[in-house]
Design an enzyme around this catalytic site. Structure first.
Site, PDB file in Angstrom:
ATOM      1  N   THR A 116      15.204  -0.523  -7.645  1.00 27.40           N
ATOM      2  CA  THR A 116      14.084   0.426  -7.604  1.00 27.40           C
ATOM      3  C   THR A 116      14.601   1.792  -8.039  1.00 27.40           C
ATOM      4  O   THR A 116      15.449   2.381  -7.363  1.00 27.40           O
ATOM      5  CB  THR A 116      13.489   0.483  -6.182  1.00 27.40           C
ATOM      6  N   GLU A 140      10.901  -5.987  -8.300  1.00 27.66           N
ATOM      7  CA  GLU A 140      10.727  -7.141  -7.413  1.00 27.66           C
ATOM      8  C   GLU A 140       9.848  -6.718  -6.248  1.00 27.66           C
ATOM      9  O   GLU A 140       9.916  -5.577  -5.803  1.00 27.66           O
ATOM     10  CB  GLU A 140      12.102  -7.553  -6.867  1.00 27.66           C
ATOM     11  N   PHE A 141       9.078  -7.637  -5.717  1.00 27.63           N
ATOM     12  CA  PHE A 141       8.214  -7.299  -4.579  1.00 27.63           C
ATOM     13  C   PHE A 141       8.522  -8.193  -3.379  1.00 27.63           C
ATOM     14  O   PHE A 141       7.670  -8.443  -2.542  1.00 27.63           O
ATOM     15  CB  PHE A 141       6.742  -7.411  -4.987  1.00 27.63           C
ATOM     16  N   GLU A 144      12.222  -9.104   2.784  1.00 25.33           N
ATOM     17  CA  GLU A 144      13.341  -9.741   3.475  1.00 25.33           C
ATOM     18  C   GLU A 144      12.776 -10.753   4.459  1.00 25.33           C
ATOM     19  O   GLU A 144      11.744 -10.507   5.091  1.00 25.33           O
ATOM     20  CB  GLU A 144      14.164  -8.697   4.235  1.00 25.33           C
ATOM     21  N   CYS A 266      13.671  -0.395   2.388  1.00 23.48           N
ATOM     22  CA  CYS A 266      12.784  -0.060   1.261  1.00 23.48           C
ATOM     23  C   CYS A 266      11.769   1.038   1.557  1.00 23.48           C
ATOM     24  O   CYS A 266      11.732   2.053   0.863  1.00 23.48           O
ATOM     25  CB  CYS A 266      12.055  -1.317   0.806  1.00 23.48           C
ATOM     26  N   ARG A 331      19.123  -1.809   8.786  1.00 28.73           N
ATOM     27  CA  ARG A 331      19.045  -0.554   8.026  1.00 28.73           C
ATOM     28  C   ARG A 331      17.726   0.156   8.315  1.00 28.73           C
ATOM     29  O   ARG A 331      16.664  -0.455   8.254  1.00 28.73           O
ATOM     30  CB  ARG A 331      19.180  -0.827   6.523  1.00 28.73           C
TER      31      ARG A 331
HETATM   32  C1  UGA Z   1       8.956  -4.333   1.639  1.00 26.09           C
HETATM   33  C2  UGA Z   1       7.706  -4.816   0.882  1.00 26.09           C
HETATM   34  O1  UGA Z   1       6.829  -5.516   1.761  1.00 26.09           O
HETATM   35  C3  UGA Z   1       8.101  -5.745  -0.280  1.00 26.09           C
HETATM   36  O2  UGA Z   1       6.940  -6.106  -1.018  1.00 26.09           O
HETATM   37  C4  UGA Z   1       9.081  -4.979  -1.183  1.00 26.09           C
HETATM   38  O3  UGA Z   1       9.518  -5.806  -2.250  1.00 26.09           O
HETATM   39  C5  UGA Z   1      10.291  -4.565  -0.364  1.00 26.09           C
HETATM   40  O4  UGA Z   1       9.851  -3.710   0.707  1.00 26.09           O
HETATM   41  C6  UGA Z   1      11.214  -3.824  -1.301  1.00 26.09           C
HETATM   42  O5  UGA Z   1      10.839  -2.763  -1.772  1.00 26.09           O
HETATM   43  O6  UGA Z   1      12.261  -4.383  -1.676  1.00 26.09           O
HETATM   44  P1  UGA Z   1      10.536  -5.368   3.533  1.00 26.09           P
HETATM   45  O7  UGA Z   1      11.246  -4.056   3.525  1.00 26.09           O
HETATM   46  O8  UGA Z   1      11.318  -6.627   3.546  1.00 26.09           O
HETATM   47  O9  UGA Z   1       9.564  -5.471   2.243  1.00 26.09           O
HETATM   48  O10 UGA Z   1       9.657  -5.329   4.835  1.00 26.09           O
HETATM   49  P2  UGA Z   1       8.124  -5.510   5.226  1.00 26.09           P
HETATM   50  O11 UGA Z   1       7.887  -6.879   5.707  1.00 26.09           O
HETATM   51  O12 UGA Z   1       7.235  -4.990   4.187  1.00 26.09           O
HETATM   52  O13 UGA Z   1       8.070  -4.519   6.486  1.00 26.09           O
HETATM   53  C7  UGA Z   1       8.344  -3.126   6.315  1.00 26.09           C
HETATM   54  C8  UGA Z   1       8.206  -2.411   7.636  1.00 26.09           C
HETATM   55  O14 UGA Z   1       6.850  -2.391   8.060  1.00 26.09           O
HETATM   56  C9  UGA Z   1       8.975  -3.055   8.793  1.00 26.09           C
HETATM   57  O15 UGA Z   1       9.564  -2.044   9.571  1.00 26.09           O
HETATM   58  C10 UGA Z   1       7.923  -3.798   9.582  1.00 26.09           C
HETATM   59  O16 UGA Z   1       8.213  -3.965  10.939  1.00 26.09           O
HETATM   60  C11 UGA Z   1       6.742  -2.859   9.396  1.00 26.09           C
HETATM   61  N1  UGA Z   1       5.440  -3.538   9.567  1.00 26.09           N
HETATM   62  C12 UGA Z   1       5.014  -4.439   8.643  1.00 26.09           C
HETATM   63  C13 UGA Z   1       4.667  -3.207  10.657  1.00 26.09           C
HETATM   64  O17 UGA Z   1       5.032  -2.369  11.512  1.00 26.09           O
HETATM   65  N2  UGA Z   1       3.434  -3.803  10.800  1.00 26.09           N
HETATM   66  C14 UGA Z   1       2.966  -4.706   9.888  1.00 26.09           C
HETATM   67  O18 UGA Z   1       1.819  -5.188  10.050  1.00 26.09           O
HETATM   68  C15 UGA Z   1       3.774  -5.039   8.784  1.00 26.09           C
END
Ligand code: UGA
Length: 451
Positions: A116, A140-141, A144, A266, A331
């Protein structure tokens, strides 16, 4: 095709697995010796579900240096872009990779930038070190914990760069676009048979598309957290309110789960980077700034509510360290940030996380191997990560082990009535809930050992 992937983190290792699965001959370069050694032994240092198993079945060559660059028709850049102290991404690894690729890769090779990077980076590399190659932004989207699923069954494939690279990139992902991967084999399958949308655009648009998606999701979450806080303050049921919002297809039901704020490698980094991009253009991105501020306030507010109730030298049983359930990644974890705030105010913290066995970066947090150990003699139990295990825990048994009777639920995992039945006083995101009423945590007496 011969493919070199530079970087064996989440994006790189998953890209290597996907491209090898699609029949390409893949070499994956990793400069970190410990991570490289793990991949070479067939262990997944990231503990991403299914990835280690899949890589063991594929013939990906992990190497410390790029031996196949000159022969590769496609080179994927998937190195880290950590946040620098000014909030902008540190591009040192991207620049190093570009310099190597530029000096050794063949003329016309497609260089897919999956790291990114700030808007304009690909165009700058194209007119600089990579002028002989074709530089394509291909964000990429993947999430984890769901990385393989998201890579094999994406919602969309976004790419942008010189128009004559479009067909090569589309061909690379043809089977994914046509959904001709074997879902059963990969543990997935999507009911949808429509082709995956492949959107070709300028490199700058593709770069911004990545930040825009993460920025919007983070903003949606910040808004959901505000609604949850407000709901609890006015005596409404946050889950009912957010659940009803999610039924509107224009809103959608995902990313409405309230919590301690968003974290991970991210969202915090990408929202700050997006703000820096806007600032750099003299554009005041009000909504994004508010989302970032709300995220910091969300965590501070929860910590302050705990501090108002517990005496300074109290013992906290912290449930969760990972930034979200389903990963061992800590992280920018809100759970760890919360623990640090509590430690700063003089409390001690024992923690349990199903996926995190130690936390060298924060030795003051005592990481226990069971949930019961973490809660033993605690003045309060604090839920900080939304692991299903915590939603299903035996509250009565936990209450017997704790000294105090407060349960702070930072992830809205427990029904207040279940907590009360087990002898806990339940405090949600915006204060105490006693049956159907909400009282501000500030009005509650201090608990725990005196300072
Ligand atoms: C995020 C994006 O969802 C991906 O699409 C993207 O590719 C990725 O970043 C990236 O840029 O590489 P990720 O960081 O794995 O993915 O985590 P998420 O599942 O999106 O969660 C992000 C944060 O939001 C976490 O702290 C999670 O606990 C929080 N979250 C998520 C909530 O508090 N409530 C929710 O309903 C969903």
């Amino acid at each position: 095709m011969r493919v070199t992937v530079v970087g064996a983190g989440y994006v790189g290792a998953v890209s290597a697995a996907v491209l090898a699965y699609l029949g390409n001959r893949v070499t994956c370069i990793e400069r970190d010796p410990a991570r490289l050694a793990a991949w070479r032994r067939g262990n997944d240092p990231l503990r991403e579900p299914g990835l280690g198993e899949l890589l063991q079945r594929l013939d990906v060559c992990f190497a410390p240096v790029a031996t196949d660059l000159a022969e590769s028709e496609v080179i994927v850049v998937a190195v880290g872009t950590p946040m620098a102290s000014d909030g902008r991404p540190d591009l040192e690894q991207v620049e190093t990779a570009a310099a190597q690729i530029g000096s050794r890769a063949r003329r016309g090779a497609a260089v897919l930038v999956r790291s990114t990077v700030p808007v304009g980076t690909c165009d700058r590399l194209q007119s600089g070190p990579l002028r002989a190659q074709r530089v394509v932004s291909n964000p990429e989207f993947l999430r984890e914990g769901h990385a393989l699923h998201d890579a094999f069954f994406p919602d969309r494939i976004i790419a942008g760069g010189p128009p004559d690279a479009a067909s090569a990139v589309e061909a690379l992902f043809r089977r994914i676009i046509d959904r001709r991967v074997l879902p059963g084999d990969l543990g997935g399958d999507e009911g949808s048979r429509a082709p995956v949308p492949f959107r070709w655009m300028s490199a700058a648009s593709a770069e911004l598309a990545k930040y825009a998606a993460n920025g919007f999701l983070a903003t949606k979450l910040s808004f959901a957290n505000e609604i949850a806080n407000l709901a609890q303050s006015v005596g409404a049921d946050a889950a009912a309110v957010l659940g009803s919002m999610g039924l509107d297809p224009r809103i959608g039901s995902q990313f409405l789960r309230p919590g301690l704020g968003w974290g991970g490698s991210c969202f915090p980094k990408d929202t700050r980077a997006l703000q820096a991009i806007a600032d750099g253009m003299g554009y005041d991105f009000l909504v994004l700034k508010a989302a970032i501020d709300q995220n910091a306030r969300q965590l501070r507010g929860f910590a302050a509510a705990i501090e108002r109730v517990l005496a300074p030298h109290s013992q906290v049983g912290l449930l969760g360290l990972a930034f979200k359930a389903g990963t061992a990644d800590t992280r920018e974890s809100p759970a760890v940030a919360l623990a640090r705030l509590l430690l700063q105010s003089g409390m001690s913290v024992s923690a349990y996380d199903p996926a995190v066995r130690d936390l060298p970066a924060e030795p003051r947090i005592r990481v226990r191997s069971t949930l019961a150990d973490a809660c033993e003699a605690a003045d309060a139990v604090v839920i900080a990560t939304e692991w299903p295990e915590f939603a299903a825990m035996d509250l009565r048994a936990i209450r017997r082990a704790t000294r105090g009777d407060v349960l702070f639920d930072g992830r809205s995992l427990i029904a207040p009535s279940s907590a009360a039945a087990a002898g806990f006083r339940y405090a949600g995101l915006a204060g105490f809930i006693d049956g159907t009423t909400t009282t501000k945590a500030v009005a509650s007496p201090r608990l725990g050992t005196a300072a």
